[in-house]
Design an enzyme around this catalytic site. Structure first.
Site, PDB file in Angstrom:
ATOM      1  N   SER A 197       0.831  -1.197   0.000  1.00 52.86           N
ATOM      2  CA  SER A 197       0.000   0.000   0.000  1.00 52.86           C
ATOM      3  C   SER A 197       0.876   1.262   0.000  1.00 52.86           C
ATOM      4  O   SER A 197       1.625   1.488  -0.941  1.00 52.86           O
ATOM      5  CB  SER A 197      -0.958  -0.028   1.194  1.00 52.86           C
ATOM      6  OG  SER A 197      -1.971   0.940   1.057  1.00 52.86           O
ATOM      7  N   LYS A 203     -21.613  17.831   6.558  1.00 50.70           N
ATOM      8  CA  LYS A 203     -20.618  18.179   7.572  1.00 50.70           C
ATOM      9  C   LYS A 203     -20.329  17.016   8.514  1.00 50.70           C
ATOM     10  O   LYS A 203     -19.201  16.867   9.000  1.00 50.70           O
ATOM     11  CB  LYS A 203     -21.100  19.399   8.377  1.00 50.70           C
ATOM     12  CG  LYS A 203     -20.066  19.966   9.327  1.00 50.70           C
ATOM     13  CD  LYS A 203     -18.851  20.470   8.570  1.00 50.70           C
ATOM     14  CE  LYS A 203     -17.820  21.069   9.513  1.00 50.70           C
ATOM     15  NZ  LYS A 203     -16.607  21.504   8.802  1.00 50.70           N
TER      16      LYS A 203
END
Length: 230
Positions: free
Chosen positions: A116, A168
């Protein structure tokens, strides 16, 4: 006159100690100002270990900068033993290695695992070497969010949210993610994945179709390293 064996032994030890002192003095083994994260050998080769989960780039990039500024170091070995970690931190280290490569030869040495984000950093090197048992690959990105809504209901906990925009509190553990929010997160993950693909295609000089057909998740042995090596 017969020499005393103890005195002769002491003189030999002193002589050997002086020789070793000269060797190490000339070698100039040193550590970076941030500790043992990097060191130079014989004032010619720098070694930069990147180990464990990658969460921050500050100290590693400090050592990279030290190597870049040291004219006595002609090459750097980046030793990676990491499963990856934070995307931002891995990208910052990758960018720093790219800049270092403009001044020094950079060889990446993969340890037990370089997957990764560890693989992302490895792609910045001039060369990649790996052990037969090295675990590498995992060309992918992931974001996970816990949903504790049902658990909190059982203990009588409710959440009240006041927010400035509809997204949000995206990823809040207090409720299920909406389809619109899931789409936003998926687009973000796909964008990170495509950035990863772009790096491999550009730096390892591989056809995009070949890289895109590689498994997005999971790891392989050093055969993957040969796949990315150029």
């Amino acid at each position: 006159m017969r020499k005393h064996p103890v005195m002769s032994g002491l003189l030999l030890l002193v002589a050997l100690g002086f020789v070793f002192y000269l060797i190490f003095y000339r070698a100039g083994v040193q550590t970076g100002s941030t500790g043992t994260k990097g060191f130079s050998l014989n004032d010619k080769i720098g070694v930069l270990p990147i180990e464990g989960l990658i969460t921050d780039s500050f100290k590693i990039n400090q050592n990279i900068d030290e190597f870049a500024q040291d004219s006595s170091i002609v090459a750097v070995v980046v030793r990676i033993d990491s499963p990856g970690g934070s995307v931002g931190a891995a990208q910052e280290i990758y960018d720093a290695v790219i800049e270092l490569k403009k001044k020094k030869k950079v060889v990446v040495s993969m340890g037990s695992i370089a997957a990764s984000g560890g693989l992302l950093i490895a792609c910045a090197g001039d060369k990649i070497v790996a052990n037969p048992g090295t675990i590498t690959g995992s060309i992918s990105a992931i974001m996970q969010f816990a949903n504790l809504e049902e658990l909190l209901k059982k203990v009588g906990v409710k959440s009240s949210v006041v927010k400035s925009g509809p997204y949000k509190d995206i990823g809040s553990p207090m409720r299920e993610m909406t389809p619109e929010e899931r789409l936003i997160v998926q687009e973000l993950v796909d964008d990170i994945y495509n950035q990863f693909i772009d790096v491999i295609v550009r730096d390892r000089k591989l056809p995009r179709e070949q890289v895109e057909t590689a498994p997005r998740a999971g790891c392989g042995n050093s055969g993957w390293a040969r796949f990315f090596r150029s």
